[in-house]
Write a protein that holds these residues in place. Structure first.
Motif, PDB file in Angstrom:
ATOM      1  N   VAL A  55      52.419 -64.739  39.715  1.00  0.00           N
ATOM      2  CA  VAL A  55      52.336 -64.267  38.333  1.00  0.00           C
ATOM      3  C   VAL A  55      52.680 -62.781  38.313  1.00  0.00           C
ATOM      4  O   VAL A  55      52.197 -62.012  39.146  1.00  0.00           O
ATOM      5  CB  VAL A  55      50.920 -64.504  37.772  1.00  0.00           C
ATOM      6  N   ASP A  56      53.495 -62.382  37.371  1.00  0.00           N
ATOM      7  CA  ASP A  56      53.843 -60.972  37.206  1.00  0.00           C
ATOM      8  C   ASP A  56      52.624 -60.228  36.670  1.00  0.00           C
ATOM      9  O   ASP A  56      52.154 -60.529  35.567  1.00  0.00           O
ATOM     10  CB  ASP A  56      55.014 -60.840  36.233  1.00  0.00           C
ATOM     11  N   PRO A  57      52.085 -59.272  37.430  1.00  0.00           N
ATOM     12  CA  PRO A  57      50.891 -58.552  36.966  1.00  0.00           C
ATOM     13  C   PRO A  57      51.089 -57.878  35.608  1.00  0.00           C
ATOM     14  O   PRO A  57      50.162 -57.804  34.810  1.00  0.00           O
ATOM     15  CB  PRO A  57      50.644 -57.508  38.059  1.00  0.00           C
ATOM     16  N   SER A  63      49.718 -53.093  34.629  1.00  0.00           N
ATOM     17  CA  SER A  63      50.989 -52.397  34.810  1.00  0.00           C
ATOM     18  C   SER A  63      50.956 -51.314  35.883  1.00  0.00           C
ATOM     19  O   SER A  63      51.991 -50.757  36.221  1.00  0.00           O
ATOM     20  CB  SER A  63      51.442 -51.786  33.478  1.00  0.00           C
ATOM     21  N   LEU A  64      49.774 -51.014  36.429  1.00  0.00           N
ATOM     22  CA  LEU A  64      49.675 -49.981  37.454  1.00  0.00           C
ATOM     23  C   LEU A  64      49.353 -50.615  38.797  1.00  0.00           C
ATOM     24  O   LEU A  64      48.344 -51.304  38.937  1.00  0.00           O
ATOM     25  CB  LEU A  64      48.588 -48.954  37.091  1.00  0.00           C
ATOM     26  N   VAL A 111      45.888 -52.768  38.417  1.00  0.00           N
ATOM     27  CA  VAL A 111      45.003 -52.467  37.288  1.00  0.00           C
ATOM     28  C   VAL A 111      45.826 -52.150  36.043  1.00  0.00           C
ATOM     29  O   VAL A 111      47.036 -51.990  36.119  1.00  0.00           O
ATOM     30  CB  VAL A 111      44.052 -51.286  37.620  1.00  0.00           C
ATOM     31  N   GLU A 112      45.109 -52.007  34.937  1.00  0.00           N
ATOM     32  CA  GLU A 112      45.779 -51.752  33.668  1.00  0.00           C
ATOM     33  C   GLU A 112      46.383 -50.358  33.586  1.00  0.00           C
ATOM     34  O   GLU A 112      47.495 -50.190  33.091  1.00  0.00           O
ATOM     35  CB  GLU A 112      44.792 -51.941  32.502  1.00  0.00           C
ATOM     36  N   ASP A 113      45.628 -49.360  34.055  1.00  0.00           N
ATOM     37  CA  ASP A 113      46.062 -47.980  33.879  1.00  0.00           C
ATOM     38  C   ASP A 113      45.268 -47.073  34.818  1.00  0.00           C
ATOM     39  O   ASP A 113      44.446 -47.544  35.600  1.00  0.00           O
ATOM     40  CB  ASP A 113      45.895 -47.541  32.424  1.00  0.00           C
ATOM     41  N   VAL A 114      45.510 -45.778  34.714  1.00  0.00           N
ATOM     42  CA  VAL A 114      44.838 -44.812  35.586  1.00  0.00           C
ATOM     43  C   VAL A 114      43.330 -44.848  35.370  1.00  0.00           C
ATOM     44  O   VAL A 114      42.551 -44.732  36.326  1.00  0.00           O
ATOM     45  CB  VAL A 114      45.409 -43.390  35.362  1.00  0.00           C
TER      46      VAL A 114
END
Length: 151
Positions: A55-57, A63-64, A111-114
């Motif tokens: 699955v493409d994260p 996106s990170l 993870v989603e972001d920083v």
């Protein structure tokens, strides 16, 4: 023992494990019955360990990607096992490798972001008393992703 036909079968399955035995047979130059027997044997013997979908994260909002090199403070077997268990349980960790060299482990974290990575660091690394230090490297571009052993 894995022979040339097994290698061709494994190569085809690594590219597409949804092939019918008839389609697989056409690709590897064998019969569907032979392919079915061999695939079942490869699964039973543990050569094929799982049939999965990649699955493409990013499609799930992850996106990170971050590569994290972790150095443990002590290398006692029980403490190393504790760290392994913690990383297996961490949903953010998609891959974890025990390695040689300056670091003890390399993690691939999605993870989603920083901010989400910051939460991961604070809850999974800073809170682990056996983590001496870690180095984080944010992935800018995935140049190659080959989740298979080329046979």
């Amino acid at each position: 023992m894995i022979d040339d036909l097994d290698r061709r079968i494994l190569g085809a399955l690594q590219k597409n494990n949804r092939l019918s035995f008839s389609e697989l047979a056409d690709l590897v130059g064998s019969s569907a019955a032979s392919c079915m027997r061999r695939v079942n044997k490869l699964r039973t013997e543990g050569v094929v360990t799982a049939d999965i979908s990649l699955v493409d994260p990013k499609a799930l909002g992850k996106s990170l990607a971050v590569v994290v090199a972790v150095e443990l403070d002590r290398e006692r077997l029980d403490l190393v096992d504790d760290f392994k268990r913690a990383m297996r349980a961490a949903k953010e960790v998609t891959q974890c490798y025990m390695i040689t060299g300056d670091a003890d482990f390399v993690l691939i974290v999605a993870v989603e972001d920083v901010e989400a990575f910051d939460v991961f660091v604070k809850t999974k690394l800073y809170t682990n008393p056996n983590v001496r230090k870690f180095k984080s490297m944010i992935v800018l571009d995935r140049v190659k992703f080959e989740p298979r052993v080329l046979v």
